[in-house]
Design a protein around this motif. Sequence first.
Motif, PDB file in Angstrom:
ATOM      1  N   ILE A 264      -4.368  -7.583  10.515  1.00 10.89           N
ATOM      2  CA  ILE A 264      -3.813  -6.233  10.569  1.00 10.89           C
ATOM      3  C   ILE A 264      -4.556  -5.428  11.635  1.00 10.89           C
ATOM      4  O   ILE A 264      -5.788  -5.442  11.678  1.00 10.89           O
ATOM      5  CB  ILE A 264      -3.969  -5.535   9.205  1.00 10.89           C
TER       6      ILE A 264
ATOM      7  N   THR B 211      -4.451  -1.377  13.449  1.00 11.25           N
ATOM      8  CA  THR B 211      -3.879  -0.055  13.276  1.00 11.25           C
ATOM      9  C   THR B 211      -3.805   0.738  14.577  1.00 11.25           C
ATOM     10  O   THR B 211      -3.153   1.779  14.619  1.00 11.25           O
ATOM     11  CB  THR B 211      -4.678   0.747  12.244  1.00 11.25           C
TER      12      THR B 211
ATOM     13  N   SER C 263      -0.354  -9.902   3.517  1.00 14.45           N
ATOM     14  CA  SER C 263      -1.206  -8.701   3.504  1.00 14.45           C
ATOM     15  C   SER C 263      -0.497  -7.534   4.162  1.00 14.45           C
ATOM     16  O   SER C 263       0.196  -7.696   5.167  1.00 14.45           O
ATOM     17  CB  SER C 263      -2.508  -8.973   4.249  1.00 14.45           C
ATOM     18  N   THR C 264      -0.720  -6.364   3.576  1.00 17.27           N
ATOM     19  CA  THR C 264      -0.179  -5.121   4.125  1.00 17.27           C
ATOM     20  C   THR C 264      -1.274  -4.065   4.139  1.00 17.27           C
ATOM     21  O   THR C 264      -2.287  -4.191   3.431  1.00 17.27           O
ATOM     22  CB  THR C 264       1.008  -4.604   3.299  1.00 17.27           C
ATOM     23  N   TYR C 265      -1.054  -3.040   4.945  1.00 17.37           N
ATOM     24  CA  TYR C 265      -2.024  -1.943   5.037  1.00 17.37           C
ATOM     25  C   TYR C 265      -1.263  -0.670   5.362  1.00 17.37           C
ATOM     26  O   TYR C 265      -0.305  -0.704   6.136  1.00 17.37           O
ATOM     27  CB  TYR C 265      -3.059  -2.253   6.121  1.00 17.37           C
ATOM     28  N   TYR C 266      -1.708   0.438   4.758  1.00 16.89           N
ATOM     29  CA  TYR C 266      -0.998   1.700   4.913  1.00 16.89           C
ATOM     30  C   TYR C 266      -1.940   2.832   5.306  1.00 16.89           C
ATOM     31  O   TYR C 266      -3.109   2.853   4.907  1.00 16.89           O
ATOM     32  CB  TYR C 266      -0.311   2.076   3.595  1.00 16.89           C
TER      33      TYR C 266
ATOM     34  N   ALA D 275       1.378  -1.707   8.338  1.00 14.59           N
ATOM     35  CA  ALA D 275       1.411  -2.989   9.042  1.00 14.59           C
ATOM     36  C   ALA D 275       1.450  -4.130   8.047  1.00 14.59           C
ATOM     37  O   ALA D 275       1.047  -3.975   6.884  1.00 14.59           O
ATOM     38  CB  ALA D 275       0.209  -3.134   9.972  1.00 14.59           C
ATOM     39  N   ILE D 276       1.923  -5.281   8.526  1.00 19.63           N
ATOM     40  CA  ILE D 276       2.059  -6.459   7.670  1.00 19.63           C
ATOM     41  C   ILE D 276       1.725  -7.693   8.495  1.00 19.63           C
ATOM     42  O   ILE D 276       2.097  -7.792   9.664  1.00 19.63           O
ATOM     43  CB  ILE D 276       3.498  -6.520   7.094  1.00 19.63           C
ATOM     44  N   THR D 277       1.004  -8.620   7.882  1.00 12.88           N
ATOM     45  CA  THR D 277       0.607  -9.830   8.592  1.00 12.88           C
ATOM     46  C   THR D 277       1.793 -10.768   8.792  1.00 12.88           C
ATOM     47  O   THR D 277       2.868 -10.553   8.240  1.00 12.88           O
ATOM     48  CB  THR D 277      -0.496 -10.568   7.838  1.00 12.88           C
TER      49      THR D 277
ATOM     50  N   THR E 136       1.964  -9.927  13.995  1.00 10.91           N
ATOM     51  CA  THR E 136       1.716  -8.878  13.024  1.00 10.91           C
ATOM     52  C   THR E 136       2.657  -7.738  13.390  1.00 10.91           C
ATOM     53  O   THR E 136       2.792  -7.384  14.562  1.00 10.91           O
ATOM     54  CB  THR E 136       0.255  -8.408  13.106  1.00 10.91           C
TER      55      THR E 136
ATOM     56  N   GLY F 248       4.110  -3.720  12.772  1.00 11.12           N
ATOM     57  CA  GLY F 248       3.671  -2.416  12.325  1.00 11.12           C
ATOM     58  C   GLY F 248       4.750  -1.355  12.496  1.00 11.12           C
ATOM     59  O   GLY F 248       5.698  -1.536  13.254  1.00 11.12           O
TER      60      GLY F 248
END
Length: 124
Positions: free
Chosen positions: A104, A106, A57-60, A50-52, A33, A35
Amino acid sequence: QVQLVESGGGLVQDGGSLRLSCAASGRTIGVYTMGWFRQAPGKEREFVAAITRSGASTYYADSVKGRFTISRDNAKNTVYLQMNSLKPEDTAVYYCAAANTLVIVTSKLRYNYWGQGTQVTVSS
């Protein structure tokens, strides 16, 4: 072990765009993963995106959602951060990191490998 090298930082005006790249060597990033984090002077290093492993999948962070886009090209062993509508408060050193996880994460404590960082400065 993987080595990470960021590039693409620089000076940009308020509202401008930059694209950061993170080139990996030593091992394929496809098992990590990935980031992006940033650290402004006098502040803690904070999560940005981040991105798998597959990129599915992504997350911000809320502060960049809708303005930044993380992506990856496992064939090129590279991760990107497209930054649009930049603001002076985005000024920081941006770091790429790799986490040996399936999901993901953080927290910076979960990331195993880090690049040296690239400076992004947004002028008002």
